[in-house]
Design a protein around this motif. Structure first.
Motif, PDB file in Angstrom:
ATOM      1  N   THR A 282      37.767  42.473  47.240  1.00  0.00           N
ATOM      2  CA  THR A 282      36.944  43.426  46.513  1.00  0.00           C
ATOM      3  C   THR A 282      35.637  43.531  47.281  1.00  0.00           C
ATOM      4  OG1 THR A 282      37.922  42.835  44.389  1.00  0.00           O
ATOM      5  CG2 THR A 282      35.790  43.950  44.355  1.00  0.00           C
ATOM      6  N   LEU A 283      35.291  44.744  47.670  1.00  0.00           N
ATOM      7  CA  LEU A 283      34.070  44.961  48.433  1.00  0.00           C
ATOM      8  C   LEU A 283      32.873  45.054  47.483  1.00  0.00           C
ATOM      9  CD1 LEU A 283      35.433  47.614  50.955  1.00  0.00           C
ATOM     10  CD2 LEU A 283      35.114  45.155  51.336  1.00  0.00           C
TER      11      LEU A 283
ATOM     12  N   THR B 148      30.368  48.097  46.047  1.00  0.00           N
ATOM     13  CA  THR B 148      31.140  49.235  45.547  1.00  0.00           C
ATOM     14  C   THR B 148      32.235  48.835  44.569  1.00  0.00           C
ATOM     15  OG1 THR B 148      32.754  49.093  47.343  1.00  0.00           O
ATOM     16  CG2 THR B 148      30.786  50.435  47.738  1.00  0.00           C
ATOM     17  N   MET B 149      32.678  47.553  44.634  1.00  0.00           N
ATOM     18  CA  MET B 149      33.747  47.024  43.785  1.00  0.00           C
ATOM     19  C   MET B 149      35.072  47.725  44.050  1.00  0.00           C
ATOM     20  SD  MET B 149      32.049  44.676  42.558  1.00  0.00           S
ATOM     21  CE  MET B 149      33.225  43.912  41.471  1.00  0.00           C
ATOM     22  N   SER B 150      35.228  48.286  45.211  1.00  0.00           N
ATOM     23  CA  SER B 150      36.502  48.868  45.614  1.00  0.00           C
ATOM     24  C   SER B 150      37.336  47.807  46.318  1.00  0.00           C
ATOM     25  CB  SER B 150      36.267  50.057  46.544  1.00  0.00           C
ATOM     26  OG  SER B 150      35.550  49.649  47.697  1.00  0.00           O
ATOM     27  N   ASP B 151      38.650  48.001  46.303  1.00  0.00           N
ATOM     28  CA  ASP B 151      39.568  47.049  46.925  1.00  0.00           C
ATOM     29  C   ASP B 151      39.910  47.486  48.341  1.00  0.00           C
ATOM     30  OD1 ASP B 151      41.464  46.343  43.892  1.00  0.00           O
ATOM     31  OD2 ASP B 151      39.542  45.583  44.628  1.00  0.00           O
ATOM     32  N   ALA B 152      40.169  46.513  49.181  1.00  0.00           N
ATOM     33  CA  ALA B 152      40.572  46.792  50.549  1.00  0.00           C
ATOM     34  C   ALA B 152      41.468  45.666  51.041  1.00  0.00           C
ATOM     35  CB  ALA B 152      39.350  46.936  51.458  1.00  0.00           C
TER      36      ALA B 152
END
Length: 121
Positions: free
Chosen positions: A100-101, A104-108
């Motif tokens: 989890t970045l 931003t709380m986006s996944d990668a």
């Protein structure tokens, strides 16, 4: 940015053991899953083992009872202990992490560069 460095591959005789390591570095991420995959020429990359937050593990049927995945969270490192190696285990092994970045709380997902495992019969 996340960087992965793999180590531990090599040549081993059938029945032998190897331990692979994959260390993640960088900043601004939180790891929630780590795993190992392998690929031989002409075939699709296949899952070998995964470990997620909480410690749950999953293994390919072909390696159950022989391989063990573990994680050192303090070092952001995942290991694959491979015992009783067989010639059919020979492949390039890749680690993969799910993160989890922040913020931003986006996944990668990120892949390691791969390490060759060769098993002689």
């Amino acid at each position: 940015q996340v960087q992965l460095v793999e180590s531990g591959g090599g040549l081993v005789q059938s029945g032998g053991s190897l331990r692979l390591s994959c260390a993640a570095s960088g900043s601004g991420f939180s790891i929630y899953a780590m795993g190992w995959y392998r690929q031989v020429p002409g075939k699709q990359r296949e899952l070998v083992a995964t470990i997620v937050d909480g410690g749950s593990t999953k293994y390919a049927d072909s390696v159950k009872g022989r391989f063990t995945i573990s994680r050192d969270s303090a070092k952001d490192t995942v290991y694959l202990q491979m015992n009783s190696l067989k010639p059919e285990d020979a492949a390039v092994y890749y680690c993969k992490i799910g993160v989890t970045l922040i913020p931003t709380m986006s996944d990668a997902a990120y892949w390691g560069q791969g390490t060759q495992v060769t098993v002689s019969s």
